[in-house]
Scaffold this active site. Structure first.
Site, mmCIF file in Angstrom:
data_model
loop_
_atom_site.group_PDB
_atom_site.id
_atom_site.type_symbol
_atom_site.label_atom_id
_atom_site.label_comp_id
_atom_site.label_asym_id
_atom_site.label_seq_id
_atom_site.Cartn_x
_atom_site.Cartn_y
_atom_site.Cartn_z
ATOM 1 N N THR A 248 0.803 -1.227 0.000
ATOM 2 C CA THR A 248 0.000 0.000 0.000
ATOM 3 C C THR A 248 0.836 1.278 0.000
ATOM 4 O O THR A 248 0.266 2.366 0.046
ATOM 5 C CB THR A 248 -0.944 0.019 1.223
ATOM 6 O OG1 THR A 248 -0.151 -0.153 2.399
ATOM 7 C CG2 THR A 248 -1.977 -1.086 1.142
ATOM 8 N N THR B 21 -8.814 -0.334 -5.267
ATOM 9 C CA THR B 21 -8.556 1.083 -4.993
ATOM 10 C C THR B 21 -9.044 2.039 -6.088
ATOM 11 O O THR B 21 -9.101 1.664 -7.267
ATOM 12 C CB THR B 21 -7.025 1.275 -4.808
ATOM 13 O OG1 THR B 21 -6.731 2.660 -4.731
ATOM 14 C CG2 THR B 21 -6.234 0.691 -5.968
ATOM 15 N N TYR C 91 1.478 1.327 -8.125
ATOM 16 C CA TYR C 91 0.486 0.814 -7.161
ATOM 17 C C TYR C 91 -0.856 0.566 -7.862
ATOM 18 O O TYR C 91 -1.408 -0.541 -7.798
ATOM 19 C CB TYR C 91 0.332 1.809 -6.002
ATOM 20 C CG TYR C 91 -0.845 1.504 -5.094
ATOM 21 C CD1 TYR C 91 -0.831 0.398 -4.243
ATOM 22 C CD2 TYR C 91 -1.984 2.326 -5.090
ATOM 23 C CE1 TYR C 91 -1.924 0.117 -3.416
ATOM 24 C CE2 TYR C 91 -3.063 2.050 -4.269
ATOM 25 C CZ TYR C 91 -3.030 0.953 -3.435
ATOM 26 O OH TYR C 91 -4.120 0.684 -2.629
#
Ligand SMILES: NC(=O)c1ccc[n+]([C@@H]2O[C@H](COP(=O)([O-])OP(=O)(O)OC[C@H]3O[C@@H](n4cnc5c(N)ncnc54)[C@H](OP(=O)(O)O)[C@@H]3O)[C@@H](O)[C@H]2O)c1
Length: 301
Positions: A59, A100, A125
């Site tokens: 993360t 996300t 990410y």
């Protein structure tokens, strides 16, 4: 997120097991490295697991940009979810996975993102999280993917705790106002997932869903609200542990003032119509949930 799942599942008639890659002090945790498919298969078989809720991920958004880390980030965010999907497919189970808002961001959106919108990640990410979603979908497992944004809670390191600390220790602070999204209290997401599991609402509803709190703000607005709530909740007792928050001047600034290895989405508000309509979930307004979290942090010690 894992900590909130522990809280919301406490007292359930169903049996929940919690795993982590390391031992967690004072919590009953089974050690499991989700990059190891055989280890997952063993735990699933030994415990007759029917549903996995995957809260594990890489993360650190900036840290993911280091070229030498790419393999590890892809392993954790894309290969590990695929492993979990394979293990659940083999036993006819369900995989619940957290993704996300950073799968979006490459285009200048100005309306809330819907589930079917094509992912346009701007960094490693977001890209690896998108790969994770794609691997789960390709596996043929029954899955629910919840994309969420700006997660915070009483646990671990997060924006709310950082800003509580900075507004009590710095005379002034600059925070970006050109990145807009929606904060999400991890407890609210955990509760939504728990309700879907407990009431077996997942049956026939495989797919991707967006979940955040209601409303929209910039990181600057978020900080101003954190400071305001902290000041409202302050007492002489809380001041001893947390300091006082009212004297810090918080100013808006542009993203360019904070050089970062990754371009973050300028607008990543998630449209929650689908999750509300499919599962009948009521979503709290972001400032109401923020008050609950800061109350728990400052007053419930
Ligand atoms: N934080 C946000 O703002 C945000 C926003 C949108 C979506 N999300 C997503 O929400 C989910 C939860 O995020 P979070 O903020 O709660 O994350 P977090 O606090 O960083 O927790 C991730 C967990 O994964 C564990 N983990 C790492 N490698 C592992 C492995 N090989 N096997 C098993 N576990 C491993 C970590 O253990 P260690 O602590 O020992 O490393 C940690 O407990 C993630 O999928 C994330 O992508 C987060």
């Amino acid at each position: 997120m894992g900590n909130e799942m522990r809280i919301v599942t406490n007292g359930s008639a169903d049996k929940y097991l919690f795993t982590d890659v390391i031992e967690i002090d004072s919590c009953k945790t089974i050690i499991l490295d989700i990059t190891n498919l055989d280890a997952i298969r063993n735990i699933v078989k030994q415990n007759d697991i029917k549903i996995i809720v995957n809260c594990a991920a890489w993360t650190n958004v900036d840290g993911a940009e280091a070229p030498e880390k790419y393999e590890l980030v892809e392993m954790l965010n894309a290969k590990a979810p695929e492993n979990l999907a394979i293990a659940m497919k083999e036993v006819g189970g369900l995989l619940i996975h957290i993704s996300t808002d950073y799968v979006f961001g490459g285009d200048p959106y100005n309306t809330p993102c819907k589930e079917e919108q094509v992912g346009t990640p701007t960094g490693v990410y977001g890209l690896t999280k998108l790969h994770g979603e794609q691997n789960i979908q390709a596996s043929g497992v029954n899955y629910l993917i919840f994309r969420t944004s700006w997660l915070y809670s009483e646990f671990g390191k997060n924006f709310v705790k950082t800003m509580l600390n900075l507004t009590s220790t710095k005379p002034q602070l600059k925070v970006v106002f050109d990145q807009v999204g929606t904060p999400t209290y991890a407890y609210d997401l955990a509760k939504a997932i728990f309700d879907i599991i407990e009431q077996r609402k997942y049956e026939g509803n495989t797919g991707i869903y967006h979940f955040s709190n209601e409303g929209v703000c910039s990181w600057y607005d978020f900080t101003k609200m954190i400071q305001k709530i902290a000041v409202e909740l302050e007492t002489p007792e809380t001041a001893e542990t947390f300091g006082t928050h009212g004297d810090c001047n918080v100013f808006p600034c542009h993203s360019e003032e904070f050089p970062s290895p990754v371009k973050r989405p300028a607008f990543s508000v998630l449209d929650k119509t689908k999750i509300k309509e499919t599962f009948g979930i009521k979503v709290s307004y972001w400032t109401d949930s923020l008050k609950k979290c800061i109350y728990n942090l400052m007053r419930k010690q």
